[in-house]
Design a protein around this motif. Structure first.
Motif, PDB file in Angstrom:
ATOM      1  N   GLY A 298       0.793  -1.212   0.000  1.00  0.00           N
ATOM      2  CA  GLY A 298       0.000   0.000   0.000  1.00  0.00           C
ATOM      3  C   GLY A 298       0.822   1.258   0.000  1.00  0.00           C
ATOM      4  O   GLY A 298       0.298   2.356  -0.246  1.00  0.00           O
ATOM      5  N   ALA A 299       2.128   1.152   0.265  1.00  0.00           N
ATOM      6  CA  ALA A 299       2.983   2.339   0.318  1.00  0.00           C
ATOM      7  C   ALA A 299       3.394   2.751  -1.093  1.00  0.00           C
ATOM      8  O   ALA A 299       3.650   1.909  -1.963  1.00  0.00           O
ATOM      9  CB  ALA A 299       4.221   2.054   1.171  1.00  0.00           C
ATOM     10  N   ARG A 300       3.430   4.062  -1.330  1.00  0.00           N
ATOM     11  CA  ARG A 300       3.927   4.588  -2.593  1.00  0.00           C
ATOM     12  C   ARG A 300       5.457   4.675  -2.531  1.00  0.00           C
ATOM     13  O   ARG A 300       6.007   5.182  -1.547  1.00  0.00           O
ATOM     14  CB  ARG A 300       3.342   5.961  -2.875  1.00  0.00           C
ATOM     15  N   MET A 375      10.783   0.665  -9.969  1.00  0.00           N
ATOM     16  CA  MET A 375      10.014   1.717 -10.636  1.00  0.00           C
ATOM     17  C   MET A 375       9.156   2.413  -9.598  1.00  0.00           C
ATOM     18  O   MET A 375       8.996   1.940  -8.470  1.00  0.00           O
ATOM     19  CB  MET A 375       9.119   1.126 -11.738  1.00  0.00           C
ATOM     20  N   SER A 376       8.581   3.519  -9.963  1.00  0.00           N
ATOM     21  CA  SER A 376       7.680   4.249  -9.084  1.00  0.00           C
ATOM     22  C   SER A 376       6.290   3.626  -9.153  1.00  0.00           C
ATOM     23  O   SER A 376       5.806   3.256 -10.239  1.00  0.00           O
ATOM     24  CB  SER A 376       7.603   5.722  -9.495  1.00  0.00           C
ATOM     25  N   GLY A 377       5.659   3.492  -8.000  1.00  0.00           N
ATOM     26  CA  GLY A 377       4.330   2.893  -7.982  1.00  0.00           C
ATOM     27  C   GLY A 377       3.900   2.555  -6.572  1.00  0.00           C
ATOM     28  O   GLY A 377       4.221   3.264  -5.611  1.00  0.00           O
ATOM     29  N   LEU A 378       3.194   1.437  -6.453  1.00  0.00           N
ATOM     30  CA  LEU A 378       2.649   0.987  -5.174  1.00  0.00           C
ATOM     31  C   LEU A 378       3.161  -0.406  -4.860  1.00  0.00           C
ATOM     32  O   LEU A 378       3.305  -1.245  -5.761  1.00  0.00           O
ATOM     33  CB  LEU A 378       1.117   0.958  -5.201  1.00  0.00           C
ATOM     34  N   VAL A 379       3.415  -0.639  -3.592  1.00  0.00           N
ATOM     35  CA  VAL A 379       3.724  -1.998  -3.140  1.00  0.00           C
ATOM     36  C   VAL A 379       2.392  -2.717  -2.955  1.00  0.00           C
ATOM     37  O   VAL A 379       1.562  -2.321  -2.122  1.00  0.00           O
ATOM     38  CB  VAL A 379       4.519  -1.980  -1.830  1.00  0.00           C
ATOM     39  N   VAL A 380       2.134  -3.744  -3.746  1.00  0.00           N
ATOM     40  CA  VAL A 380       0.837  -4.426  -3.728  1.00  0.00           C
ATOM     41  C   VAL A 380       0.884  -5.759  -3.007  1.00  0.00           C
ATOM     42  O   VAL A 380      -0.174  -6.335  -2.698  1.00  0.00           O
ATOM     43  CB  VAL A 380       0.315  -4.629  -5.172  1.00  0.00           C
ATOM     44  N   ALA A 381       2.049  -6.292  -2.723  1.00  0.00           N
ATOM     45  CA  ALA A 381       2.145  -7.583  -2.035  1.00  0.00           C
ATOM     46  C   ALA A 381       3.503  -7.676  -1.358  1.00  0.00           C
ATOM     47  O   ALA A 381       4.464  -7.047  -1.782  1.00  0.00           O
ATOM     48  CB  ALA A 381       1.946  -8.743  -3.009  1.00  0.00           C
ATOM     49  N   GLY A 382       3.554  -8.491  -0.289  1.00  0.00           N
ATOM     50  CA  GLY A 382       4.810  -8.742   0.403  1.00  0.00           C
ATOM     51  C   GLY A 382       4.946  -7.949   1.680  1.00  0.00           C
ATOM     52  O   GLY A 382       5.665  -6.947   1.713  1.00  0.00           O
TER      53      GLY A 382
END
Length: 510
Positions: A298-300, A375-382
């Motif tokens: 969820g973190a950017r 890359m820039s984005g969102l952490v979606v898992a882990g």
């Protein structure tokens, strides 16, 4: 008076009984009443003769007239009144009873059912009373003869526990149950209750038994007609609409048929999940232990930002050992130069190069122990926040990063609906996070490989959003509806039942 049903005159067709001459029926019934009075006199019924004036005032209605009125109450009930309820109300009023109940068998081998009670608009409103009435009717049907409580003298058959229990319902009351016989079978029963001080007399029981012979075929026909036409017993038609009952029902049936053949939109409903347009999975570069976690799902993140640090104690020890060896080798080189020892100089310079290479390798290992965002984005898992200190092996998945903009949808379509899905098909998506907003989508790919989900077989279908959705996040789940042409409303209401029947028939019959 308590003769079994089989000994009572029965007829297979109600026509001759209903059209018998009134005079003959009246004469036979009057003769039976005179005989009953003569037999009842010794045991206390009618022992004292009333005065002439009192006898004239209390003289009951003639048996034939009472019978005709009873049949008329059933055959010609007031408008909007159930014939069965009109019958029990008439019997309660004419025989001065507190309660009259009628029970019938809807079919020959079915259980007795209480259909009308004089003091209840709906029998279902008093479950305990209906249960007691049903038990009394069942007792009379089992014995196939009239039962009374209290039992009359000179009668060998006594009432059962059901009649005794029913006699206590109103405190203390007299009960009489007359079975309705037809073709040697009991098709129903009449149960009457009134004050214990006015027990049922012999002539009244004879009247009821005589009326039961006429009512049994009529009640049977009434029940069969109601079973064939469930709307027949609803009643309540306004006076102006009563002649239009059949045209209105035909019109309603025609309207239902028209609605059933009305084409409606067909849709394929499938669960959907939101994924990033292209996701990157980060793996452990080497064996080690999780030391520091810099980001959670969820973190950017931005490109190059540290996400996870692996424990590098071994690499640091190797770096310190290499730096120490390099320092010793450089000291030996200086001494060899001072002594002008060419051979020793060459050996020590080689050791310096070796120590320098080992140090570079140790520094590289330390750098590899830090996992950076690709890359820039969102952490979606882990989520590794609870795995600090846990060992990891090289190649093990640690986190998944997806871009914050651009999504792809993965739909799971049941194999029974996959034939209606094509590339380029449009639809709408609603996610659980914002169910009030529908987002347009277009099918981009149909996966040709089936997958098993919750015990059912299906296919994954990829789709893309028609417009940007800033509020959407990877990992959202929802429901997608794909437009699949049009179909008849009756087909939409039946669902997959026709396909299941067709497949079952082909499986069994080939």
């Amino acid at each position: 008076m308590n003769a079994p049903i089989s000994s009572l005159p029965t007829r297979s067709e109600p026509g001759p009984a209903a059209t018998a001459p009134v005079d003959e029926a009246s004469a036979r019934l009057d003769q039976a009443l005179r005989e009953a009075r003569r037999l009842a006199a010794p045991v206390g019924f009618g022992a004292s003769a009333p005065a002439p004036a009192a006898a004239a005032a209390a003289r009951p209605m003639p048996a034939a007239g009472w019978l005709m009125e009873t049949l008329a109450a059933f055959l010609q009930p007031p408008r909007g009144t159930d014939p069965l309820r009109a019958l029990v109300l008439h019997l309660a009023a004419s025989l001065r009873c507190d309660r009259v109940a009628l029970g019938l068998r809807r079919r020959a081998a079915s259980e007795m059912e209480v259909l009308a009670v004089s003091d209840l608009n709906r029998p279902s409103e008093a479950a305990e009373l209906v249960r007691d009435l049903h038990a009394a009717m069942s007792e009379a049907a089992a014995s196939a003869c009239t039962l009374t409580h209290p039992s009359r003298r000179a009668v060998p058959l006594h009432p059962g526990l059901a009649h005794v229990q029913l006699g206590r319902v109103l405190g203390a009351c007299a009960v009489c149950t007359v079975p309705l016989g037809l073709d040697g079978r009991v098709v129903g029963a009449l149960t009457l209750q009134r004050d214990l001080g006015a027990p049922f007399r012999t002539e009244e029981i004879l009247r009821l038994e005589q009326a039961a012979q006429f009512l049994a075929p009529m009640l049977r026909m009434h029940v069969e007609r109601r079973r064939r036409d469930p709307l027949a017993g609803l009643g309540g038609w306004p006076a102006g609409l009563a002649p239009l009952r059949r045209p209105l029902m035909l019109g309603a049936a025609a309207l239902l048929c028209a609605l059933a053949l009305l084409p409606v939109r067909r849709e394929v409903v499938a669960p959907a999940a939101v994924h990033g347009l292209h996701e990157r999975q980060l793996v452990a570069p080497r064996d080690g232990f999780v030391a520091v976690v810099h980001a959670r799902p969820g973190a950017r993140v931005v490109e190059g930002q540290p996400l996870v640090d692996l424990d590098g104690e071994g690499a640091r020890q190797e770096l310190r050992a290499a730096e120490a060896a390099q320092s010793q080798a450089e000291t030996a080189v200086s001494e060899a130069l001072a002594r002008h020892d060419q051979a020793q100089l060459v050996v020590q310079m080689a050791r310096v190069d070796e120590a320098r290479a080992r140090a570079e390798q140790a520094r590289a290992e330390l750098e590899r122990g830090r996992v950076l965002a690709p890359m820039s984005g969102l952490v979606v898992a882990g989520d590794l926040s609870r795995s600090v200190g846990a060992p990891v092996r090289r190649g093990e998945a640690l986190m998944t990063v997806a871009p914050a903009e651009g999504f792809r949808l993965v739909l799971w379509v049941d194999e029974r609906d996959i034939a209606a899905v094509r590339v380029g098909q449009t639809g709408a998506l609603r996610v659980s996070a914002s169910p009030g907003r529908a987002m347009a989508l277009t099918v981009t790919r149909v996966t040709p490989v089936a997958t098993l989900r919750e015990g059912r077989n299906g296919f994954e279908v990829e789709a893309a959003l028609a417009q940007a959705a800033p509020a959407l996040r990877p990992g959202y789940e929802g429901v997608a509806r794909l437009e699949a042409g049009r179909q008849l409303m009756v087909r939409a209401l039946l669902g997959r039942l026709p396909d299941w029947l067709r497949m079952s028939w082909w499986t069994l019959a080939g």
